[in-house]
Design an enzyme around this catalytic site. Structure first.
Site, PDB file in Angstrom:
ATOM      1  N   CYS A  67     -20.589  31.867  -5.469  1.00 22.42           N
ATOM      2  CA  CYS A  67     -21.164  31.609  -6.795  1.00 22.42           C
ATOM      3  C   CYS A  67     -20.135  30.875  -7.647  1.00 22.42           C
ATOM      4  CB  CYS A  67     -21.515  32.921  -7.495  1.00 22.42           C
ATOM      5  SG  CYS A  67     -22.877  33.799  -6.713  1.00 22.42           S
ATOM      6  N   CYS A 141     -22.262  41.980  -2.688  1.00 17.36           N
ATOM      7  CA  CYS A 141     -22.806  40.700  -3.166  1.00 17.36           C
ATOM      8  C   CYS A 141     -24.056  40.938  -4.024  1.00 17.36           C
ATOM      9  CB  CYS A 141     -23.159  39.835  -1.952  1.00 17.36           C
ATOM     10  SG  CYS A 141     -23.963  38.285  -2.379  1.00 17.36           S
ATOM     11  N   GLU A 292     -43.947  15.583   8.753  1.00 18.02           N
ATOM     12  CA  GLU A 292     -42.620  16.213   8.781  1.00 18.02           C
ATOM     13  C   GLU A 292     -41.816  15.583   9.920  1.00 18.02           C
ATOM     14  OE1 GLU A 292     -40.531  18.602   7.390  1.00 18.02           O
ATOM     15  OE2 GLU A 292     -39.310  18.346   9.186  1.00 18.02           O
ATOM     16  N   CYS A 366     -34.711  18.320  -5.014  1.00 21.40           N
ATOM     17  CA  CYS A 366     -33.484  19.117  -5.194  1.00 21.40           C
ATOM     18  C   CYS A 366     -32.354  18.201  -5.661  1.00 21.40           C
ATOM     19  CB  CYS A 366     -33.112  19.827  -3.888  1.00 21.40           C
ATOM     20  SG  CYS A 366     -32.934  18.699  -2.500  1.00 21.40           S
TER      21      CYS A 366
END
Ligand SMILES: C[S@@+](CC[C@H](N)C(=O)[O-])C[C@H]1O[C@@H](n2cnc3c(N)ncnc32)[C@H](O)[C@@H]1O
Length: 411
Positions: A67, A141, A292, A366
């Site tokens: 993170c 976590c 795809e 993204c």
């Protein structure tokens, strides 16, 4: 050194002071000191903290590099991610409206790529420490779904069974309906003198730990139960290591936005379809053609459709959409397109969608930079862009995802 003031965050979530000087774990407005090493500040000391600074919720945060934004408030991160998208669009001269960001909760990651290394005592699985090849142990976590946590121990057992002394294993661990589904790369090869022993050891770990499936360098070495996923309730068994959205909440938010944009379209083309995350649920109301690049994923989508009830026709096509995009002729007759390319974007395919004048396009991305470039292409030929839905399913990381709809004004 005299304190410097952080004026923004970079793409990796590091604070940046004029120079540029990159200072990890800092926030805009903070006065910081440290040791300058090239363009980086190390041993950073916060002289004046930002009001957006919070105590990291995870005790591993300092040591673990999994993170990078736990020191910032949720409100700050949410706003920063929306601004990353807004700025990418403004760079292409696009002013957009934004819906409230959808952020996945803590402890919701249903899949993670774990790093594992053999040690003197056995093995250690976790995430890489910040900018380091050391692996941080992360037994508490806060990111992973509790159902994924046992994968850390299993990954260590797999490294003992099949990791080389020096190398590192990468274990892609996913929660499936029937148990953990693991795909491992970087281990000893499944050939040569040790092959028999290795296969027996891997099968033993899979059995003892109740894995649904274990794949080793793309070969399935244990399949105890079908590692089923559900896309909006529709069962699919993805091939080992296949793309899946990172959290159920993120997937639901992306799908809700895609459904809203596609509306009542009767024929939909789903480009970069994966195993049918969007295409199969959309088939409740529309005929869908999913395209795809990976044949095994197209087969998984097809298998899911054949075993589902209440869906309209779904056809699958395996095709490299970078080299060989669907052209205008292929796109005739579709009322809507969904496009969800990898980070590189899909410039050639978007150009064909625009030339074919497909009436509605749901663009999932993204990468705000490639998205913004493609949005500009669509706006230039007369599409209108709807509100942008930013989705944060990579909580506490700098990743950003988004969906926006484009439609042709029929007037
Ligand atoms: C961001 S994922 C989206 C998958 C799917 N829409 C989903 O939500 O699960 C991008 C997909 O594009 C596929 N892909 C990557 N390169 C490709 C290419 N050149 N042609 C076609 N598909 C490709 C990947 O296999 C992956 O399934």
């Amino acid at each position: 050194m005299d304190p410097v003031i952080i004026d923004r965050l970079g793409h990796q979530g590091d604070g940046i002071a004029p120079g540029p000087l990159f200072a990890p774990l800092t926030l805009p407005g903070e006065a910081v000191t440290g040791t300058v090493s090239g363009d980086r500040l190390t041993d950073v000391r916060i002289v004046t903290p930002s009001p957006d600074r919070v105590a990291a919720p995870c005790r591993h945060y300092r040591a673990c590099g999994g993170c990078s934004l736990q020191h910032a408030s949720d409100a700050f991160v949410a706003n920063w991610k929306v601004e990353v998208v807004r700025r990418a669009l403004l760079a292409q001269h696009i002013e957009a409206e934004f819906l409230p960001i959808e952020t996945s909760p803590a402890a919701s990651r249903r899949r993670a790529a774990l790093s594992v290394r053999r040690t003197k005592k056995g093995a250690l699985a976790g995430f890489h420490a910040r900018a380091s090849d050391v692996i941080a142990d992360v037994p508490d976590c806060q990111l992973l779904d509790p159902g994924l946590m046992p994968a850390l121990k299993v990954a260590e057992e797999l490294a003992i069974a099949g990791g080389s002394r020096k190398g590192e294993l990468s274990v892609l661990a996913t929660i499936s309906e029937t148990g953990l589904d693991l795909a491992v790369t970087g281990g000893k090869p499944l050939s040569g003198a040790e092959e028999g022993r290795l296969r027996i050891d891997l099968a033993r770990v899979a059995e003892e730990r109740g894995l649904s499936r274990l794949a080793w360098d793309d070969e399935v070495v244990a399949l105890r139960l079908s590692p089923t996923q559900r896309f909006d309730g529709i069962a699919v068994v993805p091939p080992p290591g296949a793309f899946l959205q990172a959290t159920p909440q993120g997937e639901a938010a992306l799908l809700a936005a895609v459904k809203r944009i596609v509306g009542k379209a009767g024929r939909v083309v789903d480009l970069f379809a994966g195993c049918g995350t969007f295409g199969l649920p959309l088939a409740r109301g529309a005929e869908v053609h999913g395209v795809e690049g990976a044949a095994a994923m197209t087969r998984a989508m097809d298998h899911g459709w054949r075993h589902a009830t209440g869906l309209k026709k779904v056809t699958g096509e395996t095709r490299d959409l970078f080299r060989n995009p669907l052209i205008v002729e292929d796109l005739k007759g579709f009322d809507a397109a969904v496009i969800d390319p990898p980070r590189a974007g899909a410039e050639a395919q978007v150009a064909e969608l625009a030339a074919a004048r497909v009436p509605v396009i749901a663009h999932v991305s993204c990468n705000p930079v490639t998205f913004a470039r493609e949005a500009r292409e669509l706006l230039a030929v007369g599409y209108e862009m709807g509100p942008v839905q930013v989705v944060d399913q990579f909580r506490w990381s700098p990743h950003v995802e988004l969906v926006a709809g484009f439609s042709l004004n029929s007037a």
